[in-house]
Scaffold this active site. Structure first.
Site, PDB file in Angstrom:
ATOM      1  CG  HIS A 122      16.661  -1.724   8.907  1.00 15.80           C
ATOM      2  ND1 HIS A 122      15.919  -1.031  10.311  1.00 15.80           N
ATOM      3  CD2 HIS A 122      16.955  -2.446   8.506  1.00 15.80           C
ATOM      4  CE1 HIS A 122      15.082  -2.676  10.267  1.00 15.80           C
ATOM      5  NE2 HIS A 122      15.668  -3.194   9.700  1.00 15.80           N
ATOM      6  CD  GLU A 192      24.230  -0.859  12.970  1.00 14.71           C
ATOM      7  OE1 GLU A 192      24.233   0.564  13.239  1.00 14.71           O
ATOM      8  OE2 GLU A 192      23.738  -1.966  12.696  1.00 14.71           O
TER       9      GLU A 192
END
Ligand code: GRF
Length: 207
Positions: A122, A192
């Site tokens: 997330h 990420e």
């Protein structure tokens, strides 16, 4: 021809399915990591998207990975949809499911069957800016509008509630006064790409 040791090593690796709805930049980073590290603990063998037009299919094609579309909206019977998903995962002997920008709720039957073996990323510091409707640019907009001076990423195990599973890793990213949602998104996406493969690799060494 690969040597015997490499073939055996590959057999021992966890078989990962990536679920994605979009560009697939995380999927690409994860696949590349597994290919560039001969001792990685996993290999990506299947990509599932809910959209036939998702760019992640092109990523899969480039790396010669099987990718399929299973769109819940095309099923009038939700049990049939779940059956198809489970069947595909079982056909490919999947050990671990990795969500990477997957904009669908994972059905409870899957969460049950792959209990503790589904990961998600997330683009914020959960529990803040999570839950239904908090995805993509909505997250970064909300972070900036709230005047936060930091955001980041959360990698967590998926349970039956959106963004509520146990955290495996969080990395902080500063929010700069000049940041637009797009600029912040691209800085977070870069984090990420470097962190998700590492966490998956560590996770698959135990699972
Ligand atoms: C990422 O920001 C991820 O955190 C979120 O969706 C985005 C997916 O991007 N869940 P991509 O499809 O991997 O490029």
């Amino acid at each position: 021809m690969r040597n015997v040791v490499d073939v055996l090593k590959d057999k021992q690796k966890r078989r990962v399915a990536i679920f994605a709805s979009g560009a697939g930049s995380n999927a690409e980073a994860i696949i590349k990591f597994s290919l560039e590290h001969p001792d990685s603990t996993f290999r990506v063998v299947l990509i599932i998207s809910n959209l036939a037009t998702a760019k992640v299919h092109q990523v899969a094609e480039r790396f010669g990975i099987n990718s399929i579309t299973i769109n819940d909206k095309e099923y009038t019977d939700s049990q049939e949809y779940i059956k198809v998903l489970l069947q595909e995962l079982s056909n490919s002997n999947i050990d671990v499911i990795v969500l990477a920008g997957y904009l669908r709720k994972v059905p409870a039957e899957l969460v049950e069957k792959y209990d503790g073996r589904i990961l998600n990323i997330h683009p914020a510091l959960l529990p803040k800016y999570g839950g239904k409707g908090m995805y993509g640019m909505h997250v970064h907009k909300a972070v900036i509008e709230s005047g936060e001076d930091e955001s980041g990423i959360t990698i967590h195990i998926v349970n039956s509630e959106y963004d509520k599973g146990e955290h495996l890793k969080q990395v902080r990213v500063n929010v700069l006064p000049t940041d637009t949602p797009e600029v912040l998104a691209s800085r977070i996406l870069a984090v990420e790409h470097s962190e998700y493969p590492l966490v998956i690799n560590e996770f698959c060494s135990y699972k």
